[in-house]
Design an enzyme around this catalytic site. Structure first.
Site, short mmCIF file in Angstrom:
data_model
loop_
_atom_site.label_atom_id
_atom_site.label_comp_id
_atom_site.label_asym_id
_atom_site.label_seq_id
_atom_site.Cartn_x
_atom_site.Cartn_y
_atom_site.Cartn_z
N LYS A 1 0.86 -1.19 0.00
CA LYS A 1 0.00 0.00 0.00
C LYS A 1 0.89 1.24 0.00
O LYS A 1 1.80 1.36 0.83
CB LYS A 1 -0.85 -0.04 1.26
CG LYS A 1 -2.19 0.63 1.16
CD LYS A 1 -2.94 0.36 2.47
CE LYS A 1 -4.31 0.91 2.47
NZ LYS A 1 -4.92 0.81 3.80
C1 E4P Z 1 -8.34 1.70 3.82
O1 E4P Z 1 -7.53 0.96 3.32
C2 E4P Z 1 -8.15 2.41 5.09
O2 E4P Z 1 -7.44 1.54 5.94
C3 E4P Z 1 -9.43 2.73 5.81
O3 E4P Z 1 -10.56 2.33 5.08
C4 E4P Z 1 -9.49 4.08 6.41
O4 E4P Z 1 -10.73 4.23 7.06
P1 E4P Z 1 -11.00 5.35 8.15
O5 E4P Z 1 -11.31 6.63 7.45
O6 E4P Z 1 -12.21 4.85 8.90
O7 E4P Z 1 -9.77 5.47 9.02
#
Ligand code: E4P
Length: 218
Positions: free
Chosen positions: A83
């Protein structure tokens, strides 16, 4: 639509994997911190539970160090998906890694133009954060619609991974638009099973069945 779970907690991952409905896992530095676990160790454990992509995020901000971190992370297991943030260095890293056959999830996407860049960089997944978009007065689902349109216009194969999902309506809307994947916290996935009429129906059937005095298993 594929279902990923957005957590670094082992028990909810095992629990959802047992339903047969789980296609992958996403983590991020905040979720790793919340788990209190060692990053490498917990990622290895998660990769052993699910066969699908497990996103593990680099924390460097420059391309050269991102590549070094990715080198360490992709050795964890074959289903690790690196990522990277949606920055110039992140997309340089995306281009290099996908060119070598490594899956890449480009994260922190908040505009359709950013999603276009990620697709051009060969991203396997683009993660638009719908919840954070909504929190700031924009419509997260408009963003998903725009990305779907652009990707379909040009036949990009990058999968739209709807992230920052806060509730079941996000999942429904994403599915109606035709997003490829959604990642949600375990609670949201469990909420998808619920309907008051299902509970009421079971209650009624159980009450009537009890009146028959019969059993299926003798
Ligand atoms: C996606 O890969 C992220 O880890 C995640 O969906 C972020 O979500 P949040 O806005 O609830 O922290």
């Amino acid at each position: 639509m594929k279902f990923f779970v957005d957590t670094a907690e082992i028990e909810p991952i095992r629990d959802l994997a047992a339903t047969g409905l789980l296609d992958g896992v996403t983590t991020n530095p905040s979720l790793i911190a919340k788990s209190g676990r060692d990053f490498m160790e917990v990622t290895r454990e998660i990769c052993g539970i699910v066969d699908g992509p497990v996103s593990a995020e680099v924390v460097a901000l420059d391309h050269a160090t991102m590549m070094k971190e990715a080198e360490v992370l992709r050795k964890i297991a074959d289903n690790v998906c690196i990522k990277v943030p949606l920055t110039v260095d992140g997309l340089k890293t995306c281009k290099a890694l996908t060119g070598e056959g490594t899956m890449v999830n480009v994260t922190l996407c908040f505009s359709a133009n950013q999603a276009l860049l990620a697709a051009k960089a060969g991203a396997s997944f683009i993660s638009p954060f719908v919840g954070r978009h909504d929190d700031n007065g924009f419509d997260g689902m408009d963003l998903i619609e725009d990305i779907r349109l652009i990707y379909d216009n040009y036949g990009f194969e990058t999968e739209i991974l709807v992230a920052s999902v806060r509730h079941t309506m996000h999942v429904l809307q994403a599915a109606k638009i035709g997003a490829d994947v959604m990642t949600a916290p375990p609670k949201v996935i469990h909420d998808l099973f619920k309907h008051v009429l299902t509970d009421k129906g079971i209650e009624g059937f159980m009450a009537d069945w009890a009146k028959t005095g019969q059993t299926i298993l003798k």
